[in-house]
Each structure stands twice: as structure tokens, then as C-alpha cells.
Write a protein that holds these residues in place. Structure first.
Motif, PDB file in Angstrom:
ATOM      1  N   ASN A 187      11.718  -4.708 -10.926  1.00  0.00           N
ATOM      2  CA  ASN A 187      10.152  -4.502 -10.644  1.00  0.00           C
ATOM      3  C   ASN A 187       9.430  -5.773 -10.807  1.00  0.00           C
ATOM      4  N   VAL A 188      10.102  -7.041 -10.566  1.00  0.00           N
ATOM      5  CA  VAL A 188       9.190  -8.149 -10.558  1.00  0.00           C
ATOM      6  C   VAL A 188       8.717  -8.528  -9.492  1.00  0.00           C
ATOM      7  N   TYR A 189       7.354  -8.752  -9.263  1.00  0.00           N
ATOM      8  CA  TYR A 189       6.972  -9.121  -7.480  1.00  0.00           C
ATOM      9  C   TYR A 189       6.122 -10.440  -7.815  1.00  0.00           C
ATOM     10  N   ASP A 190       6.737 -11.731  -7.782  1.00  0.00           N
ATOM     11  CA  ASP A 190       6.301 -12.881  -8.077  1.00  0.00           C
ATOM     12  C   ASP A 190       6.582 -13.555  -6.848  1.00  0.00           C
ATOM     13  N   SER A 191       5.822 -15.093  -6.884  1.00  0.00           N
ATOM     14  CA  SER A 191       6.015 -15.806  -5.646  1.00  0.00           C
ATOM     15  C   SER A 191       7.462 -16.044  -5.191  1.00  0.00           C
ATOM     16  N   PRO A 192       8.344 -16.211  -6.107  1.00  0.00           N
ATOM     17  CA  PRO A 192       9.677 -16.312  -5.380  1.00  0.00           C
ATOM     18  C   PRO A 192      10.155 -15.057  -4.518  1.00  0.00           C
ATOM     19  N   ALA A 193       9.672 -14.041  -5.010  1.00  0.00           N
ATOM     20  CA  ALA A 193      10.185 -12.915  -4.060  1.00  0.00           C
ATOM     21  C   ALA A 193       9.785 -13.091  -2.448  1.00  0.00           C
ATOM     22  N   ASP A 194       8.656 -13.647  -2.277  1.00  0.00           N
ATOM     23  CA  ASP A 194       8.487 -14.024  -0.832  1.00  0.00           C
ATOM     24  C   ASP A 194       9.404 -15.000  -0.228  1.00  0.00           C
ATOM     25  N   ILE A 195       9.898 -16.047  -0.990  1.00  0.00           N
ATOM     26  CA  ILE A 195      10.945 -16.960  -0.652  1.00  0.00           C
ATOM     27  C   ILE A 195      11.994 -16.310  -0.304  1.00  0.00           C
ATOM     28  N   TRP A 196      12.460 -15.193  -1.108  1.00  0.00           N
ATOM     29  CA  TRP A 196      13.736 -14.576  -0.836  1.00  0.00           C
ATOM     30  C   TRP A 196      13.590 -14.016   0.520  1.00  0.00           C
ATOM     31  N   SER A 197      12.410 -13.247   0.712  1.00  0.00           N
ATOM     32  CA  SER A 197      12.136 -12.460   1.942  1.00  0.00           C
ATOM     33  C   SER A 197      12.301 -13.332   3.380  1.00  0.00           C
ATOM     34  N   LEU A 198      11.746 -14.708   3.163  1.00  0.00           N
ATOM     35  CA  LEU A 198      11.747 -15.511   3.978  1.00  0.00           C
ATOM     36  C   LEU A 198      12.884 -15.853   4.466  1.00  0.00           C
ATOM     37  N   GLY A 199      13.882 -16.001   3.690  1.00  0.00           N
ATOM     38  CA  GLY A 199      15.301 -16.385   3.864  1.00  0.00           C
ATOM     39  C   GLY A 199      16.017 -15.202   4.805  1.00  0.00           C
ATOM     40  N   CYS A 200      15.638 -13.953   4.172  1.00  0.00           N
ATOM     41  CA  CYS A 200      16.136 -12.814   5.255  1.00  0.00           C
ATOM     42  C   CYS A 200      15.746 -12.995   6.507  1.00  0.00           C
ATOM     43  N   ALA A 201      14.405 -13.163   6.483  1.00  0.00           N
ATOM     44  CA  ALA A 201      13.688 -13.249   8.023  1.00  0.00           C
ATOM     45  C   ALA A 201      14.558 -14.362   8.769  1.00  0.00           C
ATOM     46  N   VAL A 202      14.660 -15.443   8.177  1.00  0.00           N
ATOM     47  CA  VAL A 202      15.561 -16.768   8.899  1.00  0.00           C
ATOM     48  C   VAL A 202      16.870 -16.311   9.682  1.00  0.00           C
ATOM     49  N   VAL A 203      17.457 -15.371   8.705  1.00  0.00           N
ATOM     50  CA  VAL A 203      18.870 -15.007   8.888  1.00  0.00           C
ATOM     51  C   VAL A 203      18.936 -14.146  10.102  1.00  0.00           C
TER      52      VAL A 203
END
Length: 356
Positions: A187-203
Motif C-alpha cells: 500500500n505504498v503510493y509514492d513517486s515511483p508508482a507513477d513511473i511504473w504506471s507510465l511503463g505499463c502505458a507505453v507497453v
């Protein structure tokens, strides 16, 4: 503000989106066209959170802009309304479907740059979006894309007040297919979480399919099994084979299980995949093949040998610049009765071009 609800645009979990049309003969603060995002007052906490976050973020060309909020009474109910920029192109997920299910890498790069710059601004202001996905990236008529839907956004861990263990365990933010491993597991929601989501969006931009596609090709129906794949073990989304090597490496920097080893938005903006300008440099094929060279012609330059201007130009020996003059005058200055000085003192500067 004086306005009426226009055409329906879309619907979210707790809100609907329409066009907001200023009423005739009214001095309205609403610019046309504007979208209005509305929710019943009893369920407007996410919309109010979005308004507060957008106010804190301020202007950024890669983030949707808010022009105000207000309440309205319609059909016996009270609604909270948020006025936002209208994106005529819809969201990026819809755009990809219209393009045949996937995007060329040049478009993927262009959209990724805009999203990444928006994420950088969000993080610099001390917030996390928590729901980066193609449905929340809006497309405008001029081709620009902007990050939208800040209902789940929150302050970073460093700035938020400490929550109790029970509160953290009950927290749920984001869309499962785009959630980071640490969000699922801890349940950690910090800046790196957005970067992971960006990677999924690029895929998804590249393949037209979710990054966590089902192994047998069927739709993911078991959310629990999906969350296990994301949060437990070492499995990672598959890197699209059709991407360039720079693109693949970019995704490897985003899709890292350990958030501490995941690249930041600032680092990714310097990645070769982002910095690539699409221009190829090549050697000139002719004497005049220098695209960066621009010739400029003085207005004093004679346009042709027959022009009277030829007689007005002189031969300037002091500045070693040959100016135009008549052929007769030029010969007079070149031909002379004086013998050239071939002394040995001058020979030191000679260059031997051929010796037999």
C-alpha cells in the motif's frame, strides 16, 4: 458562473462529464468550449480532491487545466461541478483503437515525452497521480496530450501526515492493471508508482494490449490472481519486441520491481529514447550539400556582369576581400610591371604540392 449542461462526453466511477455551454448574453468566466465534471454532493470527495490538487500544481502545459468549480441544483439534486479544459480528441486509449490498435514508435515517443514532463511537474510539486493510464491521458485537436483525472492524487510520503497501519491497509488507489508492485504489496503510493504506471502505458501504446496480458490471451477476470502476479514474485510485463533497443531499455528503467531502483522522471527525460530527435546526420554528397549552411547575398552585390554596378566595385587589397569591378580595371590591378619577390625569406611559407 452562468452556464447550461451541454452534450454528454463521458462517465467515470463517481462523475459524469458534459460540455459546459455559457448562457447567452451573460458575462461568464467559462471559456468555450469547456468540459464540466459533475458528481452528486454526497459523492464529490474525489472531485474536490482533484480541484485542490490542480490548484496546488498550477499551470503546466502537460496537465489539464481547471477554470473553477461550483454547485448546481438539477432534477431535485445538488451537484458539485468542476470546470476543465475540453479535449476534443478524447482519451489516448480511444485514439489508439481508432489507429488500428497500436501506435508507431515515433508517436509513442512523442506522447511519452508529454506524459513524462507532466509527471515530472506533479512530482516536483510534491504529489503522486496514482492513476496514470491511457484513459486518463487526453488528446487535443493540435495533437497535444495532457494528464487528467486527479481524483486519486495525493501528496508524497515525505509530505503527508503519518497514517495508522489500519488506514494504510484499507487504502486502495489506482487501476489494478497499472498498479505498481509496492502499491499492491505494501500500500505504498509514492513517486515511483507513477513511473511504473507510465511503463505499463507505453507497453499498451506499442502493442494495443495491457502490459499484464493474460498468458493464454483471454481477458483477465480474476483480479486476485492479477495482483499476485504484480506484487509477488519476480515476474515483469513483457517488453514489446517491436520496440527499438532504446525503447526497450526505457521500459526496463520503468518496470523495475524495486521502487528504489526505478528511474525518476528527471532521469527518464535524459534517456536516449526520449532525447532521440529522429534526425539522421549524413556526409554531404555534393559541394553544395550543406543543409546547415545559409548563404546571404548583400544588397550591394552586382546582380550580373552586365550591370552598371560592376564599375562601382573596387579591389580591396588591404582587407583581402575581392570586390567587383570592371574586367578592364581588374586586369590593370592584376597585371603589373613589378617583378614578384621570390626571395628565400618568403620561401619558408611555400607548400610543396608535387615533387619528382
Amino acid at each position: 458562473m452562468s452556464w447550461v449542461r451541454g452534450n454528454f462526453i463521458g462517465r467515470g466511477s463517481f462523475s459524469t462529464v458534459h460540455l459546459a455551454v455559457p448562457t447567452a448574453n451573460s458575462f461568464s468566466e467559462i471559456a468555450a468550449p469547456t468540459a464540466v465534471k459533475s458528481s452528486e454532493v454526497l459523492f464529490c470527495s474525489f472531485l474536490k480532491n482533484e480541484k485542490e490538487v490542480l490548484d496546488c500544481l498550477g499551470f503546466c502545459p502537460h496537465i489539464i487545466q481547471c477554470s473553477g468549480d461550483g454547485f448546481s441544483f438539477e432534477n431535485g439534486g445538488e451537484y458539485y461541478n468542476l470546470f476543465l479544459e475540453y479535449a476534443a480528441g478524447g482519451n489516448l486509449a480511444e485514439h489508439i483503437k481508432k489507429q488500428g490498435g497500436r501506435l508507431p514508435e515515433a508517436d509513442v515517443r512523442r506522447y511519452t515525452i508529454s506524459i513524462l514532463k507532466g509527471i515530472q511537474h506533479i512530482h516536483a510539486k510534491g504529489f503522486v497521480h496514482c492513476d496514470i493510464k491511457l484513459q486518463n491521458i487526453l488528446l487535443f485537436d493540435n495533437g497535444d496530450v495532457k494528464i487528467a483525472d486527479f481524483g486519486l492524487a495525493k501528496r508524497t510520503m515525505e509530505r503527508e501526515e503519518k497514517q495508522s497501519r489500519e488506514e494504510k491497509q484499507s487504502e486502495w488507489r489506482g487501476t489494478p492493471l497499472f498498479m505498481s508492485p509496492e502499491s499492491v504489496r505494501d500500500n505504498v503510493y509514492d513517486s515511483p508508482a507513477d513511473i511504473w504506471s507510465l511503463g505499463c502505458a507505453v507497453v499498451e501504446m506499442v502493442t494495443g494490449k495491457p502490459a499484464w496480458n493474460s498468458p493464454n490471451g483471454s481477458e483477465l477476470s480474476n483480479i486476485y490472481s492479477l495482483l499476485l502476479r504484480i506484487g509477488v514474485g519476480e515476474e515483469l510485463p513483457e517488453i514489446p519486441k517491436e520496440l527499438s533497443e532504446d525503447g526497450k531499455d526505457f521500459l526496463r528503467k520503468c518496470l523495475v520491481k524495486d521502487p528504489a531502483k526505478r528511474w525518476t522522471a528527471e532521469m527518464l527525460l535524459e534517456h536516449p529514447f526520449i532525447k532521440h530527435d529522429g534526425e539522421e546526420k549524413s556526409s554531404p554528397r555534393t559541394h553544395f550539400d550543406f543543409p546547415d549552411w545559409v548563404s546571404s547575398t548583400s544588397s550591394l552585390t552586382p546582380t550580373s556582369p552586365e550591370s552598371d554596378q560592376w564599375r562601382e566595385w573596387k579591389f580591396d587589397t588591404s582587407s583581402r576581400v575581392t570586390c567587383f569591378c570592371s574586367p578592364v580595371d581588374q586586369l590593370r590591378q592584376v597585371v603589373t610591371k613589378e617583378r614578384p619577390n621570390w626571395s628565400e625569406s618568403e620561401s619558408e611559407s611555400w607548400v610543396v604540392v608535387r615533387q619528382e
